[in-house]
Design a protein around this motif. Sequence first.
Motif, PDB file in Angstrom:
ATOM      1  N   UNK A 169      -5.046   3.375  -6.570  1.00 37.49           N
ATOM      2  CA  UNK A 169      -5.014   4.462  -7.519  1.00 37.49           C
ATOM      3  C   UNK A 169      -6.450   5.372  -6.677  1.00 37.49           C
ATOM      4  N   UNK A 170      -7.240   4.310  -6.754  1.00 39.68           N
ATOM      5  CA  UNK A 170      -8.377   4.986  -6.675  1.00 39.68           C
ATOM      6  C   UNK A 170      -8.322   5.809  -5.198  1.00 39.68           C
ATOM      7  N   UNK A 230       0.514   7.142   3.355  1.00 41.49           N
ATOM      8  CA  UNK A 230       0.723   5.452   2.021  1.00 41.49           C
ATOM      9  C   UNK A 230       1.686   4.911   2.215  1.00 41.49           C
ATOM     10  N   UNK A 231       1.653   3.275   2.959  1.00 42.61           N
ATOM     11  CA  UNK A 231       2.707   1.843   2.885  1.00 42.61           C
ATOM     12  C   UNK A 231       2.409   1.565   2.015  1.00 42.61           C
ATOM     13  N   UNK A 232       3.516   1.746   1.384  1.00 42.30           N
ATOM     14  CA  UNK A 232       3.485   0.377   0.255  1.00 42.30           C
ATOM     15  C   UNK A 232       4.006  -1.114   1.122  1.00 42.30           C
ATOM     16  N   UNK A 233       2.440  -1.519   0.105  1.00 35.58           N
ATOM     17  CA  UNK A 233       2.668  -3.543   0.069  1.00 35.58           C
ATOM     18  C   UNK A 233       2.716  -4.142  -1.359  1.00 35.58           C
ATOM     19  N   UNK A 234       4.100  -4.365  -1.304  1.00 28.79           N
ATOM     20  CA  UNK A 234       4.267  -4.853  -2.032  1.00 28.79           C
ATOM     21  C   UNK A 234       3.758  -6.434  -2.395  1.00 28.79           C
ATOM     22  N   UNK A 235       2.490  -6.573  -3.751  1.00 26.71           N
ATOM     23  CA  UNK A 235       1.908  -7.463  -3.509  1.00 26.71           C
ATOM     24  C   UNK A 235       2.698  -8.752  -3.858  1.00 26.71           C
ATOM     25  N   UNK A 236       3.787  -8.999  -5.314  1.00 21.35           N
ATOM     26  CA  UNK A 236       4.920  -9.401  -5.954  1.00 21.35           C
ATOM     27  C   UNK A 236       5.551 -10.440  -4.952  1.00 21.35           C
ATOM     28  N   UNK A 237       5.817  -9.755  -3.351  1.00 19.29           N
ATOM     29  CA  UNK A 237       6.706 -10.143  -2.000  1.00 19.29           C
ATOM     30  C   UNK A 237       5.810 -10.914  -1.515  1.00 19.29           C
ATOM     31  N   UNK A 238       4.422 -10.747  -1.946  1.00 20.39           N
ATOM     32  CA  UNK A 238       2.780 -11.200  -0.885  1.00 20.39           C
ATOM     33  C   UNK A 238       2.738 -10.592   0.784  1.00 20.39           C
ATOM     34  N   UNK A 239       3.808  -8.809   0.756  1.00 24.04           N
ATOM     35  CA  UNK A 239       3.351  -8.108   2.060  1.00 24.04           C
ATOM     36  C   UNK A 239       1.841  -8.519   2.719  1.00 24.04           C
ATOM     37  N   UNK A 260       0.385   8.613  -8.636  1.00 21.65           N
ATOM     38  CA  UNK A 260       1.818   8.637  -8.463  1.00 21.65           C
ATOM     39  C   UNK A 260       2.144   7.329  -7.904  1.00 21.65           C
ATOM     40  N   UNK A 261       1.187   7.592  -5.971  1.00 21.03           N
ATOM     41  CA  UNK A 261       1.153   7.057  -5.002  1.00 21.03           C
ATOM     42  C   UNK A 261       1.437   5.408  -4.904  1.00 21.03           C
ATOM     43  N   UNK A 262       2.623   5.177  -4.355  1.00 23.93           N
ATOM     44  CA  UNK A 262       2.504   3.832  -4.264  1.00 23.93           C
ATOM     45  C   UNK A 262       2.722   3.161  -5.141  1.00 23.93           C
ATOM     46  N   UNK A 283       6.751   5.973  -4.514  1.00 27.66           N
ATOM     47  CA  UNK A 283       7.292   4.708  -3.423  1.00 27.66           C
ATOM     48  C   UNK A 283       5.520   4.794  -2.150  1.00 27.66           C
ATOM     49  N   UNK A 284       6.350   5.766  -1.765  1.00 25.85           N
ATOM     50  CA  UNK A 284       5.437   5.937   0.108  1.00 25.85           C
ATOM     51  C   UNK A 284       4.887   7.067  -0.246  1.00 25.85           C
TER      52      UNK A 284
END
Length: 293
Positions: free
Chosen positions: A65-66, A86-95, A265-267, A277-278
């Motif tokens: 968010x920063x 702004x592309x979503x990197x889903x850290x819970x999925x290991x992206x 809001x973003x990502x 999400x993006x």
Amino acid sequence: MADDNTDNRNQPEGYVPPEIWTWDTSNGGQFASINRPVSGATHDKVLPVGKHPLQLYSMGTPNGQKVTILLEELLAAGHAGAEYDAWLIEIGKGDQFGSGFVEINPNSKIPALADHSTDPVTRVFESGSILIYLAEKFGAFLPTAGPARTETLNWLMWQMGSAPFVGGGFGHFYAYAPFKIQYAIDRYAMETKRQLHVLDTHLAAHRYLAGDDYTIADMAVWPWYGGVLNGAYNAKTFLNVTEYSNLARWSELVGGREAVRRGRMVNRVAGPGAFLRERHDAADFNAAETPSA
């Protein structure tokens, strides 16, 4: 005399650290599937590139968010060159362990930025570094010289060094660890409250962190400590955050800015509040989702 390492309060009872530590994924709690003691990519994945020079790969955590707050503030201030994808990197999925992401950030942490307006493309990782890079690129929200610049960087570096105690320390043991450990929770709750008091004391005599002007220091600190005041980890009562009236005043002031509202809001993939999400164009905010009832 008994060895302190055999204290029956150890968890699990009788635990003694081995001579050489090895990673046991069964003890990692909620994030065991994505945490590991080595760096590098786990799979090949080329990152997408959108239409704007600034390509952000992130997730809407406080650190993510920063950057989106700063980008939205730059756009609101008339810096058209700050348009971004702004592309979503889903850290819970290991992206974050994909090869393309690791090329930008070898530490595999969000956010990461690629600036395609330079030749070669400039990679920027670590949220504080991204804030400084963008503020200097556009000449905004970071004084160029003198005490005001130093004070802004003081608070930015304070946040970078302090927030891990709040997130990885207090937040992890209070909200995410597989079982409750009083010593760990007490240790990090004490440090979190000390940090809240640092901010509250400073803000008793200052409108913003660096003085009269809103800067990247406020953008860095607000997602973390404004979040704590607003219920992060469901710990408002536990931490008795109503004690910090000056911090609450500042948090409301910063949080009330339209660019902050948009940037947070973003990502993000879920509420509270609207989430997106993006983001590839300002019009995308019209499609922001809201949490299901």
